[in-house]
Design a protein around this motif. Structure first.
Motif, mmCIF file in Angstrom:
data_model
loop_
_atom_site.group_PDB
_atom_site.id
_atom_site.type_symbol
_atom_site.label_atom_id
_atom_site.label_comp_id
_atom_site.label_asym_id
_atom_site.label_seq_id
_atom_site.Cartn_x
_atom_site.Cartn_y
_atom_site.Cartn_z
ATOM 1 N N ARG A 33 -72.237 -18.596 -13.576
ATOM 2 C CA ARG A 33 -73.895 -18.713 -14.093
ATOM 3 C C ARG A 33 -73.808 -19.793 -15.254
ATOM 4 N NH1 ARG A 33 -76.025 -14.927 -17.290
ATOM 5 N NH2 ARG A 33 -74.518 -13.521 -16.826
ATOM 6 N N VAL A 34 -72.966 -19.482 -16.380
ATOM 7 C CA VAL A 34 -73.446 -20.061 -17.792
ATOM 8 C C VAL A 34 -73.217 -21.080 -17.241
ATOM 9 C CG1 VAL A 34 -72.622 -17.808 -18.823
ATOM 10 C CG2 VAL A 34 -70.915 -19.180 -18.288
ATOM 11 N N MET A 35 -72.116 -21.292 -15.959
ATOM 12 C CA MET A 35 -71.441 -23.125 -16.532
ATOM 13 C C MET A 35 -72.838 -24.128 -15.834
ATOM 14 S SD MET A 35 -67.121 -23.048 -15.549
ATOM 15 C CE MET A 35 -67.141 -24.876 -16.416
ATOM 16 N N GLY A 36 -73.584 -23.216 -14.743
ATOM 17 C CA GLY A 36 -74.733 -23.793 -14.112
ATOM 18 C C GLY A 36 -74.197 -24.759 -12.635
ATOM 19 N N PRO A 37 -74.610 -24.909 -11.980
ATOM 20 C CA PRO A 37 -74.305 -25.327 -10.408
ATOM 21 C C PRO A 37 -73.735 -27.249 -10.417
ATOM 22 C CG PRO A 37 -76.381 -25.143 -10.549
ATOM 23 C CD PRO A 37 -76.116 -24.869 -12.129
ATOM 24 N N LEU A 38 -73.555 -27.929 -11.305
ATOM 25 C CA LEU A 38 -73.126 -29.288 -11.596
ATOM 26 C C LEU A 38 -72.101 -29.439 -12.078
ATOM 27 C CD1 LEU A 38 -73.577 -32.080 -10.489
ATOM 28 C CD2 LEU A 38 -73.687 -32.534 -13.023
ATOM 29 N N LEU A 39 -71.674 -28.257 -13.546
ATOM 30 C CA LEU A 39 -69.919 -28.171 -14.439
ATOM 31 C C LEU A 39 -69.333 -27.554 -12.632
ATOM 32 C CD1 LEU A 39 -68.966 -28.897 -16.571
ATOM 33 C CD2 LEU A 39 -69.402 -26.953 -17.423
ATOM 34 N N HIS A 40 -69.872 -26.609 -12.602
ATOM 35 C CA HIS A 40 -68.907 -24.801 -11.884
ATOM 36 C C HIS A 40 -68.196 -26.003 -10.417
ATOM 37 C CE1 HIS A 40 -67.694 -21.800 -9.967
ATOM 38 N NE2 HIS A 40 -67.564 -20.874 -10.544
ATOM 39 N N ARG A 41 -69.805 -27.047 -10.009
ATOM 40 C CA ARG A 41 -68.819 -27.038 -8.645
ATOM 41 C C ARG A 41 -67.959 -28.181 -8.398
ATOM 42 N NH1 ARG A 41 -71.499 -30.870 -5.911
ATOM 43 N NH2 ARG A 41 -73.645 -31.016 -6.695
ATOM 44 N N THR A 42 -68.685 -29.470 -10.078
ATOM 45 C CA THR A 42 -67.205 -30.266 -10.089
ATOM 46 C C THR A 42 -66.130 -29.968 -10.762
ATOM 47 O OG1 THR A 42 -68.810 -31.444 -12.036
ATOM 48 C CG2 THR A 42 -69.273 -31.930 -9.605
ATOM 49 N N VAL A 43 -65.854 -29.269 -11.710
ATOM 50 C CA VAL A 43 -64.438 -28.916 -12.242
ATOM 51 C C VAL A 43 -64.046 -28.207 -11.281
ATOM 52 C CG1 VAL A 43 -63.533 -27.091 -13.841
ATOM 53 C CG2 VAL A 43 -65.403 -28.488 -14.564
ATOM 54 N N ILE A 44 -65.013 -27.186 -10.092
ATOM 55 C CA ILE A 44 -63.489 -27.099 -8.639
ATOM 56 C C ILE A 44 -63.456 -28.535 -8.039
ATOM 57 C CG2 ILE A 44 -63.684 -25.479 -6.365
ATOM 58 C CD1 ILE A 44 -65.090 -23.897 -8.012
ATOM 59 N N GLU A 45 -64.100 -28.933 -7.542
ATOM 60 C CA GLU A 45 -63.250 -30.003 -6.824
ATOM 61 C C GLU A 45 -62.599 -31.261 -7.751
ATOM 62 O OE1 GLU A 45 -67.056 -32.961 -6.432
ATOM 63 O OE2 GLU A 45 -68.305 -31.027 -5.200
ATOM 64 N N ALA A 46 -62.513 -30.951 -8.617
ATOM 65 C CA ALA A 46 -61.561 -32.146 -9.898
ATOM 66 C C ALA A 46 -60.257 -31.429 -9.287
ATOM 67 C CB ALA A 46 -61.906 -32.069 -11.579
ATOM 68 N N ARG A 47 -60.457 -29.760 -9.902
ATOM 69 C CA ARG A 47 -59.131 -28.609 -9.398
ATOM 70 C C ARG A 47 -58.458 -28.833 -8.444
ATOM 71 N NH1 ARG A 47 -59.860 -29.585 -13.594
ATOM 72 N NH2 ARG A 47 -60.349 -28.136 -15.504
ATOM 73 N N GLU A 48 -59.383 -29.634 -7.025
ATOM 74 C CA GLU A 48 -59.362 -29.083 -5.750
ATOM 75 C C GLU A 48 -58.365 -30.462 -5.290
ATOM 76 O OE1 GLU A 48 -62.352 -26.501 -3.183
ATOM 77 O OE2 GLU A 48 -62.869 -28.196 -3.899
ATOM 78 N N ALA A 49 -58.680 -31.454 -6.154
ATOM 79 C CA ALA A 49 -57.594 -33.175 -5.790
ATOM 80 C C ALA A 49 -57.229 -33.167 -6.957
ATOM 81 C CB ALA A 49 -59.223 -34.106 -6.649
ATOM 82 N N GLU A 50 -56.826 -32.016 -7.756
ATOM 83 C CA GLU A 50 -55.273 -32.124 -8.502
ATOM 84 C C GLU A 50 -54.223 -31.341 -7.233
ATOM 85 O OE1 GLU A 50 -53.607 -32.822 -10.247
ATOM 86 O OE2 GLU A 50 -52.245 -31.887 -11.102
ATOM 87 N N VAL A 51 -54.859 -30.928 -5.976
ATOM 88 C CA VAL A 51 -54.031 -30.028 -5.701
ATOM 89 C C VAL A 51 -53.541 -30.422 -4.289
ATOM 90 C CG1 VAL A 51 -54.198 -27.766 -3.907
ATOM 91 C CG2 VAL A 51 -54.950 -27.512 -6.178
ATOM 92 N N ARG A 52 -54.817 -31.501 -4.192
ATOM 93 C CA ARG A 52 -54.015 -32.522 -2.961
ATOM 94 C C ARG A 52 -53.457 -33.176 -3.025
ATOM 95 N NH1 ARG A 52 -59.923 -32.455 -2.090
ATOM 96 N NH2 ARG A 52 -60.453 -32.923 -3.356
ATOM 97 N N ARG A 53 -53.326 -34.124 -4.642
ATOM 98 C CA ARG A 53 -52.948 -34.886 -4.932
ATOM 99 C C ARG A 53 -51.104 -34.428 -4.820
ATOM 100 N NH1 ARG A 53 -49.689 -35.656 -9.679
ATOM 101 N NH2 ARG A 53 -50.640 -34.132 -10.727
ATOM 102 N N CYS A 54 -50.936 -33.559 -5.018
ATOM 103 C CA CYS A 54 -49.493 -32.637 -5.623
ATOM 104 C C CYS A 54 -48.842 -32.838 -3.857
ATOM 105 C CB CYS A 54 -49.622 -31.332 -6.381
ATOM 106 S SG CYS A 54 -50.074 -32.220 -8.448
ATOM 107 N N SER A 55 -50.059 -32.088 -2.668
ATOM 108 C CA SER A 55 -49.246 -31.407 -1.918
ATOM 109 C C SER A 55 -48.412 -32.283 -1.114
ATOM 110 C CB SER A 55 -50.763 -31.191 -0.953
ATOM 111 O OG SER A 55 -50.613 -31.888 0.483
ATOM 112 N N GLY A 56 -47.215 -31.801 -0.693
ATOM 113 C CA GLY A 56 -46.267 -32.405 -0.927
ATOM 114 C C GLY A 56 -45.632 -32.947 -1.082
ATOM 115 N N LEU A 57 -45.457 -33.172 -2.592
ATOM 116 C CA LEU A 57 -44.239 -33.315 -3.422
ATOM 117 C C LEU A 57 -43.219 -32.341 -3.581
ATOM 118 C CD1 LEU A 57 -46.810 -34.750 -6.690
ATOM 119 C CD2 LEU A 57 -45.655 -36.177 -4.895
#
Ligand code: GLU
Ligand code: MG
Length: 452
Positions: free
Chosen positions: A407-431
């Motif tokens: 709620r406090v982060m608001g949709p854009l900040l919350h969603r894009t932080v999650i996307e950034a973390r998911e991108a980090e997971v993808r970057r490392c997958s298989g390493l």
């Protein structure tokens, strides 16, 4: 945060004009203006000093794609911000002005990002931190934050010597002296500087300050550490883990809270001297630790640091002066109020996001009854203590499901932080473990890592 109005712009420009002579006297000829993106990377634009009045009023352009730069600088195209269009204004906060390197003619400013029409940018981390400070103040609370930074030097002919060793201090005496001089020149109050446990590892503790200032100081201190390290021919790595067999780099956060000038964490009738609201604070932080991890420990390699018995405290417990507890209550010395140390946080965390989230939790209803387990004594290993999420995907799940932070982060900040973390997971997958650690061994990333 309201629109940057014409009147505000004029005030900013006027203030900036007044600052210029003093900056010239200190040798400043250009200014580095930074913000910290979702992945925790400090990003920068530099401007000549003479442009400060205009830049303070209008900002400088910065593409919103910057929040899609990942841990190594590369852009994962699956993020919604990974697109070429749009632009933002990076507007420096004149209150943050400090000397980056007087000899080389550089000053520094932290900045907030606005839309081109002056509206606040909804995914800006520093504006989030500001908003949460305002909400906390509106709830009648005052927070003070002290930051710690650990780092490892990489390069040749490094200072040698044992853990916390005076021999290592002597070997690195000129280096640490130069760092202390740079901190003093930047008017950045520091409390302690010492060799840490790991080889070529050091630690700096900063004096407590208000939350925005504390976050700014963490950013500036890291820049100064990098600058001074380079002058000595070394690189400073803030990576949570630089080698598999070493202890990690923490970025512990110390916080204390007052209501009406009275401390919440000491002088009370509760457990360990906590007030009723102090117990509420410990309880709300404790229950939110899994979600906080996504901000406090943003890299996949962060979870390699969070090993039991390494003082990185990967258990969902609190304790009094217990260095294996994720929340360590530090009773104040004579004339000092107690404070809490968040031990899990590492040096890759975006301080604006992390401190903003901590403030959001502290502004929650602290009087509400929550279960507060007894403080844990000794090493949690073998005591049945609940383990915190042991990888980034589990932390993302907890963060995404946290109602208050959502709620406090608001949709854009919350969603894009999650996307950034998911991108980090993808970057490392298989390493492999070795490749994972190597990929951010030097962090923030070097050009070589980005290209490679
Ligand atoms: N280096 C440890 C960490 O990873 C912390 C050591 C200490 O307690 O200062 O957080
Ligand atoms: Mg330490």
């Amino acid at each position: 945060m309201t629109l940057l109005s014409a009147a505000q712009r004029q005030i900013q420009a006027e203030r900036a004009r007044e600052l210029i002579p003093g900056l010239q006297d200190r040798g400043v000829r250009q200014l580095a203006i930074t913000f910290v993106n979702h992945a925790g990377l400090p990003l920068v634009k530099a401007v000549p000093l003479a442009r400060l009045p205009r830049v303070a009023a209008e900002g400088v352009g910065f593409s919103p794609v910057a929040d899609a730069f990942g841990a190594t600088g590369a852009i994962d195209p699956a993020q919604s911000l990974a697109r070429p269009d749009g632009d933002l204004r990076l507007v420096p906060d004149l209150d943050s002005l400090a000397l980056l390197d007087g000899e080389a003619g550089w000053g520094w400013l932290a900045a907030d990002r606005h839309e081109q029409n002056g509206e606040p940018y909804a995914a800006d981390q520093r504006l989030f931190c500001r908003d949460r400070r305002r909400a906390l103040e509106a709830a009648g609370l005052e927070i003070r934050i002290g930051g710690e930074i650990e780092w490892v030097l990489l390069g040749d002919d490094l200072p040698t010597g044992g853990p916390y060793g005076a021999d290592r201090l002597l070997d690195g005496l000129d280096y640490l002296g130069a760092l202390a001089a740079a901190l003093d020149a930047a008017d950045l109050p520091w409390l302690q500087l010492h060799p840490e446990y790991g080889p070529a590892q050091f630690e700096l503790s900063l004096a407590a300050a208000g939350p925005l200032e504390a976050a700014d100081r963490l950013v500036l201190a890291r820049l100064l550490i990098q600058r001074v390290s380079r002058r000595f021919g070394w690189r400073a790595s803030f990576s949570p883990l630089v080698a598999a067999d070493r202890v990690g780099n923490g970025g512990h956060v110390h916080l204390s809270l007052r209501r009406g000038g009275e401390p919440l964490l000491s002088g009370g009738a509760g457990v360990a001297g906590l007030t009723a609201e102090g117990e509420g604070l410990v309880a709300v932080l404790l229950e939110s630790l899994p979600a906080l991890l996504a901000l406090a420990c943003p890299l996949v390699v962060s979870y390699r640091r969070l090993q039991p018995s390494h003082w990185a405290a990967p258990f969902q417990v609190w304790g009094v002066e217990n260095r294996e507890a994720a929340l360590r209550l530090i009773p104040g010395g004579p004339g000092e109020a107690a404070h809490l140390e968040l031990k899990i946080a590492d040096a890759a965390a975006n301080p604006y996001l992390l401190l903003g989230a901590l403030m959001a939790l502290a502004a929650d209803d602290l009087a509400r009854q929550r279960p507060l387990p007894a403080p844990l004594t000794g090493d949690p290993v073998g005591q049945g203590a609940p383990r915190l999420p042991s990888d980034l995907p589990a932390a993302i799940t907890a963060f995404a499901a946290h109602p208050l932070l959502t709620r406090v982060m608001g949709p854009l900040l919350h969603r894009t932080v999650i996307e950034a973390r998911e991108a980090e997971v993808r970057r490392c997958s298989g390493l492999s473990d070795g490749a994972l650690i190597a990929s951010t061994r030097l962090w923030p990333p070097s050009e070589r890592q980005v290209e490679g």
